[in-house]
Design an enzyme around this catalytic site. Structure first.
Site, short mmCIF file in Angstrom:
data_model
loop_
_atom_site.label_atom_id
_atom_site.label_comp_id
_atom_site.label_asym_id
_atom_site.label_seq_id
_atom_site.Cartn_x
_atom_site.Cartn_y
_atom_site.Cartn_z
N GLU A 102 139.85 22.72 -76.91
CA GLU A 102 138.79 21.70 -76.76
C GLU A 102 139.10 20.45 -77.57
O GLU A 102 138.19 19.74 -78.00
CB GLU A 102 137.43 22.31 -77.14
N HIS A 159 133.73 20.42 -74.81
CA HIS A 159 134.46 19.14 -74.82
C HIS A 159 135.38 19.07 -73.63
O HIS A 159 136.12 20.01 -73.37
CB HIS A 159 135.30 19.02 -76.10
N LYS A 186 125.39 20.50 -77.33
CA LYS A 186 126.25 19.32 -77.52
C LYS A 186 127.38 19.28 -76.49
O LYS A 186 128.05 20.29 -76.27
CB LYS A 186 126.84 19.35 -78.93
O1 LIG Z 1 131.70 17.73 -80.97
C1 LIG Z 1 131.99 16.77 -81.64
C2 LIG Z 1 131.87 15.42 -81.11
C3 LIG Z 1 133.16 14.64 -81.25
O2 LIG Z 1 134.13 15.19 -80.39
C4 LIG Z 1 132.92 13.18 -80.84
O3 LIG Z 1 133.35 12.82 -79.74
O4 LIG Z 1 132.32 12.43 -81.60
C5 LIG Z 1 133.65 14.70 -82.69
C6 LIG Z 1 133.81 16.12 -83.18
O5 LIG Z 1 134.20 16.11 -84.55
C7 LIG Z 1 132.53 16.91 -83.01
O6 LIG Z 1 132.76 18.25 -83.32
#
Ligand SMILES: O=C1C[C@@](O)(C(=O)O)C[C@@H](O)[C@@H]1O
Length: 267
Positions: A102, A159, A186
């Site tokens: 991810e 992600h 998220k």
């Molecule tokens: O899930 C996320 C969001 C993220 O990927 C971002 O795009 O800001 C940054 C990562 O550190 C965090 O764990």
């Protein structure tokens, strides 16, 4: 085009060490990406001085001597975490092992993924833990139970560093996270054009009308910056900003981000 349902569930905010996710202005989360304990603590000092709402510790950046990111053993992570916790004072801490699948640095098997989180949770170091919801179902269930038993909240995550799924698919993934028992949902996607950013924002608005749980959503890189500053207007409860190093493309520096949030969310 998604219409607003006649009755939308109202987000039920969650409060972590006095910081409220899901009500008021979106909260700013600053990532820590130090590869060694001294680097991590240096970064933590700068971040604390800048005053974010929450801090994310990207454990996958930590390596023995910084040589092998993502390979730190549970005991080393706990030792680093204790020092970090002390350095952060009362700031809420989200602990994240972002796996290579991810976009992170940890190429861990499920057993190691669970072992590190278990150690961190049992040591009482995390207020929230990031759990990649696409991992094996039993792994996700174990981690949700471990987190809740330790009094920590689960931020389920997904992600896509290559593309932006269609709106319906983004919504499906977010609601799936709620079904898995996550407290905060998220997703981060990679947009190829402004239409992808609109899909992410539309999905955020739609999902926020179908779950009571707070959401955190973003489209990454330059094209997606609008979602990082204005996602709150569509139902995103938090946004990642930087003090020094970024942990993903497109993150905006904390001061500029706060100024933009004040424009989008006056008062
Ligand atoms: O899930 C996320 C969001 C993220 O990927 C971002 O795009 O800001 C940054 C990562 O550190 C965090 O764990």
């Amino acid at each position: 085009m998604t219409r607003t349902p006649a009755t939308r569930p109202v987000t039920v905010p969650v409060t972590v060490r006095g910081t409220v996710l899901g009500a008021g202005r979106p909260k700013v989360i600053v990532p820590l990406t130090g590869g060694t304990v001294p680097a991590l603590l240096d970064q933590a000092r700068d971040v604390v001085a800048a005053g974010p709402d929450l801090v994310e510790w990207r454990v996958d950046h930590l390596g023995p001597g910084g040589a092998a990111p993502g390979d730190a053993a549970p005991a080393d992570v706990v030792a680093a975490g204790r020092e970090l916790r002390a350095a952060l004072g009362g700031l809420p801490l989200l602990v994240t092992i972002r796996t290579a699948a991810e976009g992170g640095l940890a190429a861990v098997a499920d057993a190691d993924y669970v072992a590190v989180y278990r150690a961190v949770l049992e040591a009482g170091l995390a207020d929230l833990v990031d759990v990649e919801v696409m991992r094996d179902e039993a792994t996700v269930r174990t981690l949700v139970d471990l987190a809740h038993a330790a009094g920590a909240l689960v931020v389920a995550s997904n992600h896509d560093f290559d593309a932006t799924p269609p709106q319906e698919e983004i919504v499906r993934r977010l609601l799936h996270m709620a079904d898995r028992g996550a407290d905060v949902l998220k997703i981060a996607v990679m947009p190829h054009d402004p239409g992808d950013v609109l899909a992410l924002l539309a999905a955020t608005w739609e999902a926020s009308g179908r779950t009571e749980r707070p959401l955190i959503t973003m489209a990454m890189a330059g094209t997606g910056v609008a979602s990082r500053v204005a996602g709150g207007a569509f139902g995103s409860a938090a946004t990642f900003g930087t003090v020094g190093a970024a942990s993903a493309p497109g993150q905006v520096e904390l001061g500029a981000l706060r100024a933009a949030l004040a424009v989008v969310h006056p008062g």
